[in-house]
Design a protein around this motif. Structure first.
Motif, PDB file in Angstrom:
ATOM      1  N   ASN A 158       0.789  -1.168   0.063  1.00  0.00           N
ATOM      2  CA  ASN A 158      -0.202   0.032   0.085  1.00  0.00           C
ATOM      3  C   ASN A 158       0.700   1.304   0.035  1.00  0.00           C
ATOM      4  O   ASN A 158       0.251   2.458   0.323  1.00  0.00           O
ATOM      5  CB  ASN A 158      -0.844   0.056   1.070  1.00  0.00           C
ATOM      6  CG  ASN A 158      -1.975  -1.204   1.092  1.00  0.00           C
ATOM      7  OD1 ASN A 158      -2.316  -1.479   0.139  1.00  0.00           O
ATOM      8  ND2 ASN A 158      -2.550  -1.381   2.209  1.00  0.00           N
ATOM      9  N   ARG A 159       2.385   1.131  -0.355  1.00  0.00           N
ATOM     10  CA  ARG A 159       2.946   2.216  -0.374  1.00  0.00           C
ATOM     11  C   ARG A 159       2.818   3.423  -1.415  1.00  0.00           C
ATOM     12  O   ARG A 159       2.811   4.647  -1.318  1.00  0.00           O
ATOM     13  CB  ARG A 159       4.302   1.845  -0.504  1.00  0.00           C
ATOM     14  CG  ARG A 159       5.151   2.303   0.657  1.00  0.00           C
ATOM     15  CD  ARG A 159       6.537   1.915   0.403  1.00  0.00           C
ATOM     16  NE  ARG A 159       7.096   1.337   1.859  1.00  0.00           N
ATOM     17  CZ  ARG A 159       8.240   0.929   2.106  1.00  0.00           C
ATOM     18  NH1 ARG A 159       9.160   0.687   1.283  1.00  0.00           N
ATOM     19  NH2 ARG A 159       8.496   0.283   3.156  1.00  0.00           N
ATOM     20  N   GLY A 160       2.468   3.033  -2.882  1.00  0.00           N
ATOM     21  CA  GLY A 160       2.296   3.773  -3.715  1.00  0.00           C
ATOM     22  C   GLY A 160       0.867   4.585  -3.637  1.00  0.00           C
ATOM     23  O   GLY A 160       0.030   4.123  -2.951  1.00  0.00           O
ATOM     24  N   PRO A 161       0.827   5.526  -4.395  1.00  0.00           N
ATOM     25  CA  PRO A 161      -0.467   6.427  -4.413  1.00  0.00           C
ATOM     26  C   PRO A 161      -1.322   5.752  -5.124  1.00  0.00           C
ATOM     27  O   PRO A 161      -1.371   4.863  -5.826  1.00  0.00           O
ATOM     28  CB  PRO A 161       0.100   7.765  -5.562  1.00  0.00           C
ATOM     29  CG  PRO A 161       0.895   7.057  -6.175  1.00  0.00           C
ATOM     30  CD  PRO A 161       1.777   6.220  -5.475  1.00  0.00           C
ATOM     31  N   PRO A 162      -2.937   6.001  -4.570  1.00  0.00           N
ATOM     32  CA  PRO A 162      -3.995   5.160  -5.078  1.00  0.00           C
ATOM     33  C   PRO A 162      -4.629   5.738  -6.268  1.00  0.00           C
ATOM     34  O   PRO A 162      -5.149   6.563  -6.940  1.00  0.00           O
ATOM     35  CB  PRO A 162      -4.974   5.457  -4.002  1.00  0.00           C
ATOM     36  CG  PRO A 162      -4.619   6.802  -3.601  1.00  0.00           C
ATOM     37  CD  PRO A 162      -3.225   6.823  -3.631  1.00  0.00           C
TER      38      PRO A 162
END
Length: 76
Positions: free
Chosen positions: A17-21
């Motif tokens: 879940n690190r990256g932007p949505p």
């Protein structure tokens, strides 16, 4: 389940879940595309209207998908 298994899963989920949505950023693409379709295809009204309403329907479908339970960020 051992306590170390739980902490390993938690770190794996945090890494994912690190990256932007990106799915939530799609309205930033829809917003400028709709007026550009209307302006750019002025001379071809049938194609302009079909493309405009197709993109608009896709935008509404995307919004509906985000507010329904199909896309549940908090539940994951």
């Amino acid at each position: 389940m051992a306590p170390s298994d739980f902490s390993d899963r938690k770190t794996i989920e945090e890494r994912r879940n690190r990256g932007p949505p990106f799915i939530l950023l799609l309205p930033l693409i829809y917003a400028p595309i709709l007026p550009l379709i209307r302006i750019g295809l002025r001379r071809r009204p049938v194609l302009r209207d079909r493309l405009f309403f197709g993109v608009l329907a896709g935008a509404f479908a995307h919004g509906t998908y985000l507010v329904t339970d199909l896309y549940d960020v908090e539940g994951r």
